[in-house]
Design an enzyme around this catalytic site. Structure first.
Site, mmCIF file in Angstrom:
data_model
loop_
_atom_site.group_PDB
_atom_site.id
_atom_site.type_symbol
_atom_site.label_atom_id
_atom_site.label_comp_id
_atom_site.label_asym_id
_atom_site.label_seq_id
_atom_site.Cartn_x
_atom_site.Cartn_y
_atom_site.Cartn_z
ATOM 1 N N GLY A 7 0.756 -0.970 0.032
ATOM 2 C CA GLY A 7 0.019 -0.205 -0.031
ATOM 3 C C GLY A 7 0.807 1.535 0.016
ATOM 4 O O GLY A 7 2.051 1.167 -0.023
ATOM 5 N N LEU A 29 1.138 3.832 2.294
ATOM 6 C CA LEU A 29 2.058 3.858 3.506
ATOM 7 C C LEU A 29 3.093 2.974 3.728
ATOM 8 O O LEU A 29 4.275 3.012 4.131
ATOM 9 C CB LEU A 29 1.148 4.039 4.678
ATOM 10 C CG LEU A 29 1.709 4.139 6.197
ATOM 11 C CD1 LEU A 29 2.816 5.680 5.959
ATOM 12 C CD2 LEU A 29 0.780 4.238 7.263
ATOM 13 N N ALA A 59 -5.796 -2.109 5.330
ATOM 14 C CA ALA A 59 -6.650 -1.894 5.702
ATOM 15 C C ALA A 59 -7.800 -2.209 4.489
ATOM 16 O O ALA A 59 -7.089 -2.193 3.366
ATOM 17 C CB ALA A 59 -7.154 -0.206 6.202
ATOM 18 N N TYR A 60 -9.033 -2.374 4.900
ATOM 19 C CA TYR A 60 -9.804 -2.484 3.705
ATOM 20 C C TYR A 60 -10.443 -1.163 3.376
ATOM 21 O O TYR A 60 -10.884 -0.396 4.253
ATOM 22 C CB TYR A 60 -11.226 -3.398 4.263
ATOM 23 C CG TYR A 60 -12.363 -3.580 3.046
ATOM 24 C CD1 TYR A 60 -12.306 -4.699 2.489
ATOM 25 C CD2 TYR A 60 -12.832 -2.268 2.744
ATOM 26 C CE1 TYR A 60 -13.396 -4.716 1.332
ATOM 27 C CE2 TYR A 60 -13.936 -2.456 1.736
ATOM 28 C CZ TYR A 60 -14.237 -3.941 1.142
ATOM 29 O OH TYR A 60 -14.985 -3.958 0.140
ATOM 30 N N THR A 61 -10.059 -0.411 2.068
ATOM 31 C CA THR A 61 -10.318 0.927 2.044
ATOM 32 C C THR A 61 -11.118 1.143 0.828
ATOM 33 O O THR A 61 -11.248 2.334 0.449
ATOM 34 C CB THR A 61 -8.730 1.453 1.906
ATOM 35 O OG1 THR A 61 -8.270 1.070 0.705
ATOM 36 C CG2 THR A 61 -7.816 1.567 2.991
ATOM 37 N N THR A 106 -8.458 6.437 10.549
ATOM 38 C CA THR A 106 -9.194 7.427 9.559
ATOM 39 C C THR A 106 -10.152 8.374 10.112
ATOM 40 O O THR A 106 -10.504 8.216 11.175
ATOM 41 C CB THR A 106 -9.795 6.630 8.572
ATOM 42 O OG1 THR A 106 -10.530 7.554 7.454
ATOM 43 C CG2 THR A 106 -11.055 6.038 8.953
ATOM 44 N N ASP A 107 -10.008 9.623 9.305
ATOM 45 C CA ASP A 107 -11.059 10.796 9.620
ATOM 46 C C ASP A 107 -12.386 10.384 9.637
ATOM 47 O O ASP A 107 -13.200 10.967 10.005
ATOM 48 C CB ASP A 107 -10.531 12.045 8.654
ATOM 49 C CG ASP A 107 -10.588 11.618 7.249
ATOM 50 O OD1 ASP A 107 -9.994 10.726 6.769
ATOM 51 O OD2 ASP A 107 -11.480 12.185 6.532
ATOM 52 N N TYR A 145 -17.212 1.685 6.181
ATOM 53 C CA TYR A 145 -15.635 2.144 6.034
ATOM 54 C C TYR A 145 -15.376 2.591 7.439
ATOM 55 O O TYR A 145 -14.539 2.000 8.304
ATOM 56 C CB TYR A 145 -15.029 2.440 4.875
ATOM 57 C CG TYR A 145 -13.629 3.115 5.198
ATOM 58 C CD1 TYR A 145 -12.757 2.114 5.299
ATOM 59 C CD2 TYR A 145 -13.210 4.255 5.227
ATOM 60 C CE1 TYR A 145 -11.296 2.515 5.408
ATOM 61 C CE2 TYR A 145 -11.994 4.763 5.647
ATOM 62 C CZ TYR A 145 -11.062 3.863 5.722
ATOM 63 O OH TYR A 145 -9.653 4.197 5.716
ATOM 64 N N LYS A 151 -13.802 0.965 10.934
ATOM 65 C CA LYS A 151 -12.468 1.519 11.356
ATOM 66 C C LYS A 151 -12.610 2.056 12.790
ATOM 67 O O LYS A 151 -11.731 1.634 13.774
ATOM 68 C CB LYS A 151 -11.967 2.518 10.813
ATOM 69 C CG LYS A 151 -11.487 2.148 9.156
ATOM 70 C CD LYS A 151 -10.365 1.430 9.164
ATOM 71 C CE LYS A 151 -8.952 2.198 9.663
ATOM 72 N NZ LYS A 151 -7.861 1.521 9.440
#
Length: 296
Positions: free
Chosen positions: A16, A18, A67-69, A108-109, A132, A136
């Site tokens: 990914g 990151l 992550a599952y994004t 995440t935001d 999502y 999270k």
């Protein structure tokens, strides 16, 4: 006589944005071993295997950058998103607590509803508006229930020279089309994944370790429309960009309209310096060869 074994840092999400940036910033670190794993050799949806896999690696520190994004697809794949974003990280937290292993997980935001009018702080009420974000948020809660010493870093609008992201999509579209439309009523903080990787490296190398939730995004706040205009200007493209509302660009999953993250806690706790979004966007475009060094 047995040689001293270097501490092992296990990084998930190796392919990914990151994960690949972490590989870059950890290249010059000699006092640790690193193991980068991805969905092929460390599938987070195989929750039942995680404890055994962790016991085989015996990490001293886990950085969960996986992550599952797929935000829209998650609306129809709750079970899969929940396994990856919630149940898998719970298993990592259980392992890290039992073995005194340090644990950093990225969030995440999207755990917020986006209805605020000031930068979100870590103590604000979590109220996700899509699957999502919900999975999270469940993952965050599970981590802290199992290991209060874990570190959770919420970030937003991540982009990188690696993988697919908004910046690269804009560059492609602007070079192919005379006109594009970009949402102007979703506001937040872009995050260059290289900067986040450097911050994580700083925490790992620091003698200070204080568990809890932290926010990290590049300094500043703007809309997707304004971000697109900045990309156009820096890359010297001529495409016309028109602002549209979220209602004019419907998506399967709702997006938070206000995602600006307050970085104060991570800066004061770990002494981390965070670049402004403009500076980091320029660095990324230079790295990609889209602009030259004279543009800074």
């Amino acid at each position: 006589m047995q040689e001293n074994v270097k501490p092992l840092i296990l990084i998930t999400g190796a392919t990914g944005q990151l994960g690949r940036e972490l590989r870059v910033v950890f290249e010059d670190i000699e006092n640790f071993q690193f193991e980068f794993v991805d969905r092929k050799n460390f599938p987070l949806d195989s929750v039942e295997q995680i404890q055994a896999k962790l016991k085989a690696y015996k990490p001293n520190c886990i950085i969960n950058a996986a992550a599952y994004t797929a935000v829209d697809r998650a609306e129809e794949e709750f079970e899969l998103a929940n396994r990856v974003n919630h149940l898998a990280v719970k298993e990592m937290a259980i392992y890290s607590q039992a073995t005194d292993c340090k644990f950093i997980s990225i969030s995440t935001d999207y755990v917020f509803d986006g209805e605020g009018n000031r930068a979100w702080v870590e103590e604000d009420i979590v109220k996700p508006i899509n699957v999502y974000g919900e999975t999270k948020a469940l993952g965050e809660r599970a981590i802290l229930n199992e290991n209060r010493n874990a570190i959770i870093i919420r970030t937003s609008w991540v982009y990188s020279t690696f993988g697919n992201n908004f910046v690269k999509t804009m560059l492609k579209l602007m070079s192919e089309r005379e006109e594009i439309r970009v949402v102007d009523d979703q506001v937040g903080s872009p995050t260059y994944a290289r900067d986040l990787a450097v911050a994580i490296k700083g925490i790992i190398l620091s003698e200070k370790w204080i568990g809890g939730i932290y926010h990290y995004a590049n300094e500043g706040c703007l809309s997707w429309f304004d971000f697109a205009k900045a990309i156009k200007k820096l890359a010297n493209l001529s495409c016309s960009i028109l602002p549209i509302s979220s209602a004019e660009f419907p998506t399967v999953a709702k997006r938070p309209k206000f995602s600006w993250l307050d970085n104060s806690k991570i800066k004061s706790t770990f002494g981390i310096q965070i670049p402004k979004w403009e500076t980091s966007l320029k660095k990324m475009l230079i790295e990609m060869g889209e602009i030259n060094n004279n543009s800074i």
